[in-house]
Design an enzyme around this catalytic site. Structure first.
Site, PDB file in Angstrom:
ATOM      1  N   LYS A   1       1.204   6.270   6.862  1.00  0.00           N
ATOM      2  CA  LYS A   1       2.387   7.085   7.175  1.00  0.00           C
ATOM      3  C   LYS A   1       2.125   8.577   6.978  1.00  0.00           C
ATOM      4  CE  LYS A   1       6.040   3.647   6.243  1.00  0.00           C
ATOM      5  NZ  LYS A   1       5.394   2.483   5.584  1.00  0.00           N
TER       6      LYS A   1
ATOM      7  N   SER B   1       0.515   1.572   3.716  1.00  0.00           N
ATOM      8  CA  SER B   1       1.505   2.614   4.067  1.00  0.00           C
ATOM      9  C   SER B   1       0.985   4.036   3.911  1.00  0.00           C
ATOM     10  CB  SER B   1       2.772   2.436   3.232  1.00  0.00           C
ATOM     11  OG  SER B   1       3.588   1.417   3.777  1.00  0.00           O
TER      12      SER B   1
ATOM     13  N   SER C   1       9.218   4.893   1.878  1.00  0.00           N
ATOM     14  CA  SER C   1       8.268   4.200   2.755  1.00  0.00           C
ATOM     15  C   SER C   1       8.968   3.225   3.691  1.00  0.00           C
ATOM     16  CB  SER C   1       7.209   3.462   1.920  1.00  0.00           C
ATOM     17  OG  SER C   1       6.053   3.203   2.686  1.00  0.00           O
TER      18      SER C   1
END
Length: 430
Positions: free
Chosen positions: A51, A48, A112
């Site tokens: 991101k 993640s 997230s």
């Protein structure tokens, strides 16, 4: 040591700390100086932490007025299905619901939320497939060199229920080197500093007062009030998948110095906690051993190298000095380990090494570089082949002399040469 010794990363034999991770790096944010590095150029899954690029593109689209914070979005079937997967980090999105860019962004940046990230990709580019293309184009534009973006979330494509972006394989995953992850994070913080206002939020509630109310604790446990609280930490992004392991990009500021650290596939007793344990080692090392210092002030001059001869001018030389101060990250005790050297732009000089009048005030005539002359290794930079330097400029203007002055100088030079010839001849008579 020769002038302008190349800056390099500390070798393994000289490692000051031991970081238990597949890859790790810590840099000073303003200069991009690498304070510690381990396997920083191997491309690895980032989970993640991908991101961070999605955040960059959202904030850029806001700044460019392509989208607005209060703009509404109704989930596609793809976004709806992913958002309902409770095995992933998510906030539940209704297929007939209406959500603002602001709340989707906060869900992604704080919690997230994966469905929210895909929603933002669709808002910006129309589809996640088109967004992935934009991610890779932006990476190249920002100077990244070792990366592959395949989706907007950082999930493994196999978790996207067969709906992964076109042009990517079903088993693909976002990958970057630790160097590129740190560089991307540096660009995000520098270009959009307000990102830290959201990244530093320890917790928030999604859709307060509705049936979809969802607590959104920040996965960054080093923020104030959380389990691994560390003074000065205010971002940035965690990540974990089966392939990537435990990952974390952190940023913290103390005593006026901001650093950015990255750990990838951190090892330890706990998958989630190991990334914070290893990050703490790097942050302690950075703040205990380095500081940002003005090594040479603006208007700096080197003795006996502070002027350049001028031809055809009212004056026969011009003073030179640095335009700006030179600021470096300095290891404790090495404040005097940097030696300056002026490098003149030879393309501006005559064959005799002169500037030709007229010369403007503040005219750039070269650069001042520094050479590391300490006992350890010089520090490297996140951007390859970077050399610390500042412009050299003229202190004053030198106007061109008029034709009469130049003529008289020519006559004077002629008689001076003639007199020299006569005296040489006379000397020959005795």
């Amino acid at each position: 040591m020769s002038a302008f010794a190349p800056y390099s990363i500390v070798s393994a034999a000289e490692e000051p700390i031991s970081v238990n991770a597949g890859s790790a790096i810590i840099i000073e944010e303003t200069t991009g100086t690498i304070l510690y590095g381990k396997n920083i150029d191997e491309k690895l899954p980032v989970a993640s932490m991908a991101k961070v690029m999605t955040e960059y593109l959202v904030l850029e689209a806001i700044e460019d007025k392509k989208i607005k914070w209060d703009q509404k979005y109704t989930p596609s079937e793809y976004v709806y299905k992913i958002s309902q997967n409770t095995s992933l980090s998510n906030v539940p999105l209704r297929q007939d619901g209406s959500y603002s860019v602001q709340e989707l962004y906060e869900a992604m940046a704080i919690y997230s939320a994966n469905g929210a990230a895909i929603a933002l990709a669709e808002i910006i580019a129309g589809s996640e497939s088109a967004f992935v293309k934009t991610m890779n184009e932006k990476a190249k534009e920002l100077g990244l060199t070792n990366y592959e973006f395949v989706n907007a979330t950082g999930l493994e494509n196999e978790d996207l229920q067969g709906m992964h972006p076109e042009g990517t394989s079903a088993d693909a995953e976002n990958q970057l080197s630790a160097r590129d992850m740190a560089l991307l994070s540096q660009k995000l913080i520098q270009d959009f500093p307000k990102v830290l206002e959201t990244a530093s939020t320890p917790k928030k509630v999604f859709r307060e007062g509705t049936d979809d109310r969802t607590n959104m604790p920040n996965w960054n446990w080093m923020l104030p009030g959380l389990v691994y609280e560390y003074e000065g930490v205010d971002g940035l992004k965690t990540g974990s998948t089966n392939n990537a392991g435990s990952c974390f990009t952190a940023t913290a500021v103390r005593n006026g110095m901001r650093v950015i650290s990255v750990v990838m596939n951190a090892e330890g007793k706990s998958l989630h906690e190991s990334r914070f344990v290893e990050t703490k080692k790097m942050l302690n090392y950075a703040f205990n051993n380095f500081s940002v210092k003005e090594v040479f002030p603006a208007n700096y001059q080197i003795k006996n190298q502070s002027s350049i001869p001028v031809v055809k001018g009212k004056e026969d030389n011009v003073s030179i000095q640095t335009k700006d101060a030179l600021t470096l990250v300095v290891k404790n005790g090495e404040e005097k380990a940097y030696k300056p050297a002026f490098k003149i732009d030879e393309s501006q000089l005559t064959k005799k090494g002169e500037l030709t009048a007229p010369v403007k005030k503040d005219q750039k005539v070269g650069t001042m570089l520094v050479n590391y002359d300490g006992t350890g290794s010089a520090l490297g930079f996140i951007e390859k082949n970077k050399t610390p330097q500042v412009d050299l400029i003229t202190k004053e203007a030198v106007d061109k002399a008029n034709w009469f002055v130049l003529s008289m100088r020519g006559i004077g030079g002629f008689f001076s040469g003639l007199w020299g010839t006569v005296t040489d001849t006379v000397k020959g008579w005795f």
